[in-house]
Design a protein around this motif. Structure first.
Motif, PDB file in Angstrom:
ATOM      1  N   THR A 360      -7.069  22.890 -26.132  1.00 54.15           N
ATOM      2  CA  THR A 360      -6.630  22.140 -24.958  1.00 54.15           C
ATOM      3  C   THR A 360      -5.126  22.311 -24.800  1.00 54.15           C
ATOM      4  O   THR A 360      -4.373  22.223 -25.776  1.00 54.15           O
ATOM      5  N   VAL A 361      -4.686  22.525 -23.572  1.00 53.86           N
ATOM      6  CA  VAL A 361      -3.266  22.478 -23.231  1.00 53.86           C
ATOM      7  C   VAL A 361      -3.060  21.189 -22.449  1.00 53.86           C
ATOM      8  O   VAL A 361      -3.503  21.065 -21.306  1.00 53.86           O
ATOM      9  N   ASP A 362      -2.418  20.220 -23.073  1.00 63.20           N
ATOM     10  CA  ASP A 362      -2.275  18.882 -22.498  1.00 63.20           C
ATOM     11  C   ASP A 362      -0.862  18.714 -21.933  1.00 63.20           C
ATOM     12  O   ASP A 362       0.103  18.571 -22.689  1.00 63.20           O
ATOM     13  N   LEU A 363      -0.765  18.730 -20.601  1.00 61.14           N
ATOM     14  CA  LEU A 363       0.519  18.577 -19.913  1.00 61.14           C
ATOM     15  C   LEU A 363       0.522  17.296 -19.089  1.00 61.14           C
ATOM     16  O   LEU A 363       1.186  17.217 -18.056  1.00 61.14           O
ATOM     17  N   HIS A 364      -0.175  16.284 -19.549  1.00 63.18           N
ATOM     18  CA  HIS A 364      -0.235  15.011 -18.836  1.00 63.18           C
ATOM     19  C   HIS A 364       1.172  14.433 -18.682  1.00 63.18           C
ATOM     20  O   HIS A 364       1.923  14.303 -19.642  1.00 63.18           O
ATOM     21  N   ARG A 365       1.530  14.130 -17.438  1.00 58.25           N
ATOM     22  CA  ARG A 365       2.816  13.503 -17.085  1.00 58.25           C
ATOM     23  C   ARG A 365       4.020  14.369 -17.463  1.00 58.25           C
ATOM     24  O   ARG A 365       5.137  13.880 -17.584  1.00 58.25           O
ATOM     25  N   VAL A 366       3.813  15.666 -17.614  1.00 55.98           N
ATOM     26  CA  VAL A 366       4.935  16.543 -17.898  1.00 55.98           C
ATOM     27  C   VAL A 366       5.744  16.764 -16.627  1.00 55.98           C
ATOM     28  O   VAL A 366       5.216  16.713 -15.501  1.00 55.98           O
ATOM     29  N   THR A 367       7.034  17.007 -16.770  1.00 60.59           N
ATOM     30  CA  THR A 367       7.906  17.401 -15.670  1.00 60.59           C
ATOM     31  C   THR A 367       8.466  18.780 -15.997  1.00 60.59           C
ATOM     32  O   THR A 367       9.119  18.956 -17.025  1.00 60.59           O
ATOM     33  N   VAL A 368       8.187  19.758 -15.131  1.00 59.98           N
ATOM     34  CA  VAL A 368       8.579  21.129 -15.445  1.00 59.98           C
ATOM     35  C   VAL A 368       8.995  21.842 -14.165  1.00 59.98           C
ATOM     36  O   VAL A 368       8.430  21.602 -13.088  1.00 59.98           O
ATOM     37  N   GLY A 369       9.993  22.711 -14.293  1.00 58.52           N
ATOM     38  CA  GLY A 369      10.461  23.454 -13.132  1.00 58.52           C
ATOM     39  C   GLY A 369       9.459  24.480 -12.652  1.00 58.52           C
ATOM     40  O   GLY A 369       9.143  24.560 -11.464  1.00 58.52           O
ATOM     41  N   ALA A 370       8.934  25.278 -13.583  1.00 58.80           N
ATOM     42  CA  ALA A 370       7.957  26.306 -13.213  1.00 58.80           C
ATOM     43  C   ALA A 370       6.905  26.377 -14.313  1.00 58.80           C
ATOM     44  O   ALA A 370       7.225  26.305 -15.500  1.00 58.80           O
ATOM     45  N   LEU A 371       5.664  26.526 -13.889  1.00 56.79           N
ATOM     46  CA  LEU A 371       4.547  26.635 -14.827  1.00 56.79           C
ATOM     47  C   LEU A 371       3.856  27.962 -14.594  1.00 56.79           C
ATOM     48  O   LEU A 371       3.373  28.230 -13.495  1.00 56.79           O
ATOM     49  N   ARG A 372       3.825  28.810 -15.623  1.00 55.49           N
ATOM     50  CA  ARG A 372       3.234  30.138 -15.498  1.00 55.49           C
ATOM     51  C   ARG A 372       1.990  30.223 -16.376  1.00 55.49           C
ATOM     52  O   ARG A 372       2.083  30.162 -17.605  1.00 55.49           O
ATOM     53  N   LEU A 373       0.843  30.362 -15.696  1.00 53.38           N
ATOM     54  CA  LEU A 373      -0.452  30.381 -16.374  1.00 53.38           C
ATOM     55  C   LEU A 373      -1.232  31.592 -15.870  1.00 53.38           C
ATOM     56  O   LEU A 373      -2.055  31.484 -14.974  1.00 53.38           O
ATOM     57  N   GLU A 374      -0.955  32.742 -16.440  1.00 57.23           N
ATOM     58  CA  GLU A 374      -1.589  33.951 -15.935  1.00 57.23           C
ATOM     59  C   GLU A 374      -1.738  34.976 -17.054  1.00 57.23           C
ATOM     60  O   GLU A 374      -1.062  34.904 -18.085  1.00 57.23           O
ATOM     61  N   SER A 375      -2.650  35.895 -16.813  1.00 55.83           N
ATOM     62  CA  SER A 375      -2.887  37.028 -17.714  1.00 55.83           C
ATOM     63  C   SER A 375      -3.228  36.573 -19.130  1.00 55.83           C
ATOM     64  O   SER A 375      -2.821  37.209 -20.104  1.00 55.83           O
ATOM     65  N   PHE A 376      -3.958  35.470 -19.246  1.00 55.51           N
ATOM     66  CA  PHE A 376      -4.419  35.060 -20.561  1.00 55.51           C
ATOM     67  C   PHE A 376      -5.339  36.131 -21.134  1.00 55.51           C
ATOM     68  O   PHE A 376      -6.238  36.634 -20.456  1.00 55.51           O
ATOM     69  N   ASN A 377      -5.157  36.471 -22.411  1.00 52.27           N
ATOM     70  CA  ASN A 377      -6.135  37.324 -23.069  1.00 52.27           C
ATOM     71  C   ASN A 377      -7.445  36.557 -23.247  1.00 52.27           C
ATOM     72  O   ASN A 377      -8.526  37.121 -23.157  1.00 52.27           O
ATOM     73  N   SER A 378      -7.321  35.280 -23.524  1.00 53.70           N
ATOM     74  CA  SER A 378      -8.455  34.356 -23.454  1.00 53.70           C
ATOM     75  C   SER A 378      -7.865  32.981 -23.165  1.00 53.70           C
ATOM     76  O   SER A 378      -6.968  32.539 -23.867  1.00 53.70           O
ATOM     77  N   PRO A 379      -8.333  32.304 -22.100  1.00 51.88           N
ATOM     78  CA  PRO A 379      -7.723  31.037 -21.696  1.00 51.88           C
ATOM     79  C   PRO A 379      -8.136  29.900 -22.605  1.00 51.88           C
ATOM     80  O   PRO A 379      -9.126  29.988 -23.342  1.00 51.88           O
ATOM     81  N   PRO A 380      -7.403  28.782 -22.549  1.00 54.78           N
ATOM     82  CA  PRO A 380      -7.839  27.593 -23.283  1.00 54.78           C
ATOM     83  C   PRO A 380      -9.096  27.015 -22.643  1.00 54.78           C
ATOM     84  O   PRO A 380      -9.419  27.321 -21.489  1.00 54.78           O
TER      85      PRO A 380
END
Length: 580
Positions: A360-380
């Motif tokens: 699990t990637v838990d980003l609950h209530r996170v504040t972030v400028g940019a989120l990059r979620l691409e080209s996973f070899n295998s996703p969570p």
């Protein structure tokens, strides 16, 4: 002391002369096999009490000489005892072998050099050294520096320290070093304790540490002005503890391997780093704990391997990172990533990352400028973005986890810009229905001027909500969807209006209504049907005629349906005219 005592042996008298003349006395044996302690030759003996006497009462120096004790390659017999002593001459005992522990507790020294020495232990708690304390290439069963103060540098380069299991092999709680602690390539079996210590910098690059039942490197409360260098550090077991530590510069862990079989491999709650954590190629077996840490630059875990402690590969709730977090470029993660309530002012990058297991990637209530979620070899398996605030999200459909929690997520842009038909598949991966993700996505499309996509999203919101309703309400929802598309299919509503008008016109042609007045207008079936069905028109026919028999029901249903369908068409036209 003007002359050496008569009872001293010749070697001791030679040492006295070398101190007087400020010269080195080298007793290293020379044989056919080589020189030094590794050869088969027997080292010349010098009593420890002679060394102590020369340190405490050195001879008057020769003209132009600076008195200091310089001895190399000797076997120092007995116990060198300098507890509470004030030694005003610097001394260098290089490649010497000691029979007993060296006792320096509570002593005050100018400078001390034990390079290459072999000794059972160095007991130097509360020692004070005005210059450098050099323990490079030391071989010892323990180095004890609790509360010691070194005004210069402390050198442990290539030392080999093996504890006896009763405590830390290198024990320096509250140690104060004005310069740096330089311990490259040191080997310590039994752990290093620097609890509450202070130094300008610490360098344990290429070192090998093992805790043997305790932390391999305990630095809780450590205070560094500059960097902590752990590049290529190997910790076989015990991990690194930096609870509440402060590192003024950078924290380097490039190509390090950190293991802990009983707890966190790296645990650093409330750690403060003025610079960044740079750990490309790091291998961690036991997870990383950065709870509420404050990082002045970036956290770079590029091309790293994170094996979890319990289920956590990286745990950093409440952390604040002034730049980026990089977990990309073939980083391998075998546990959960937890960044709840964290603040990342730059980018959180998970590009090219490999997740294994039900992570699990838990980003609950996170504040972030940019989120990059691409080209996973295998996703969570699961991505939690609930109540997160992200300026820009870059993702790819093939990298979407099977479950995504999106309720409360706020964002300004999505890259690439996908049509609603594809982006809705992203929303549908949230197993719990909530209208906010649909409204957020519709708002995003409106800001781009993609009104058709926005309406498609809002229509999908109604359809998704319909699944949670009771059967009677759900059936009415199907009717609304089929007829007017929940108000977002104006063309469909217009077609129903035309069809209803045609049916009504035919019905009233077969069974004309009764005139209200004999001198009224002539009956026209189509106009009469339009007057009944369209709520905004008054063509005079509805008031002039009254339906008879079964056509009364047709008139009533036509009027009701006309209001519903007509309102949908009018609302759609209004939205188009008033869109921003």
């Amino acid at each position: 002391m003007t002359t050496p005592p008569a009872q001293w042996d010749p070697t001791s008298q030679r040492l006295w002369q070398s101190v007087r003349d400020g010269e080195l006395l080298d007793l290293t044996p020379v044989t056919s096999e080589g020189t030094g302690q590794g050869s088969s030759a027997v080292l010349q003996e010098v009593p420890a009490e002679v060394v102590a006497a020369l340190l405490l009462q050195p001879p008057a120096p020769s003209l132009g000489a600076l008195p200091r004790v310089q001895l190399s390659g000797a076997h120092i017999t007995g116990c060198l005892q300098l507890q509470y002593a004030l030694v005003e001459v610097p001394f260098s005992l290089v490649d010497c072998r000691f029979d007993a522990p060296v006792e320096l507790a509570d002593a005050s020294l100018r400078a001390a050099d034990f390079t290459g020495c072999h000794m059972p232990q160095l007991n130097a708690d509360r020692l004070r050294v005005e210059g450098d304390l050099t323990l490079a290439r030391l071989r010892s069963g323990g180095v004890f520096l609790s509360g010691a103060q070194v005004m210069g540098d402390l050198w442990l380069t290539a030392a080999r320290i093996t504890g006896d299991g009763s405590g830390f092999a290198v024990n320096g709680p509250r140690l104060r070093i004005e310069g740096g602690l330089y311990a490259r390539s040191v080997h310590v079996m039994g752990g290093v304790n620097l609890w509450g210590a202070q130094a300008f910098t610490i360098d344990v690059a290429h070192a090998r540490l093992a805790g043997e039942g305790r932390p391999a490197f305990r630095g809780d409360g450590l205070r560094l002005v500059q960097d902590l260098h752990c590049n290529s550090l190997l910790i076989d077991d015990g991990g690194i503890g930096l609870f509440g530590a402060t590192i003024g510069g950078q924290y380097w862990l490039v190509n390090a391997t950190i293991r802990n079989s009983t707890g966190w491999a790296i645990t650093a709650p409330t750690l403060t780093v003025g610079g960044g954590i740079y750990a490309r190629g790091l291998t961690v077996d036991g997870g990383v704990n950065l709870f509420a840490a404050v990082i002045g630059e970036s956290i770079e875990l590029t091309a790293s391997t994170l094996i979890p402690y319990r289920r956590f590969a990286l745990r950093a709730p409440g952390a604040r990172v002034e730049a980026n977090i990089a977990l990309d470029d073939a980083t391998r993660i075998a546990g959960d990533i937890v960044l709840t309530r964290a603040e990342v002012k730059g980018a959180l990058s998970l590009t090219g990352t490999t997740f294994s297991g039900a992570t699990t990637v838990d980003l609950h209530r996170v504040t972030v400028g940019a989120l990059r979620l691409e080209s996973f070899n295998s996703p969570p398996a699961t991505l939690v973005l609930s109540s997160a605030n992200v300026v820009a999200i870059t993702d790819a459909a093939e990298s979407w986890p099977s479950q995504i929690a999106l309720t409360g997520l706020a964002y300004h842009s999505l890259h690439p810009v996908l049509p609603a038909s594809r982006r809705l598949a992203w929303l549908h991966r949230d197993t719990d229905y909530h209208p906010q993700p649909y409204e957020q996505l519709a708002t995003y499309y409106r800001q781009l001027g993609h009104d058709d996509d926005a309406r498609a999203v809002l229509l999908a919101r109604h359809r998704q909500h319909r699944r949670s309703l009771r059967a009677p309400v759900r059936m009415w929802g199907y009717v609304e969807d089929a007829t007017v598309g929940y108000g977002y299919r104006a063309g469909r509503a217009l077609m129903w209006l035309l069809a209803l008008t045609a049916v009504a016109a035919i019905a009233f042609s077969v069974t004309p209504p009764r005139p209200v007045q004999s001198d009224g207008p002539a009956f026209q079936a189509v106009i009469y049907a339009l007057d009944l069905i369209l709520p905004v028109l008054d063509l005079g026919q509805e008031k002039a005629f009254t339906p008879v028999g079964n056509t009364a029901w047709i008139a009533w249903l036509g009027t009701l349906s006309g209001w519903l369908l007509g309102t949908t068409v009018i609302t759609s036209i209004t939205r188009r005219l008033t869109r921003s």
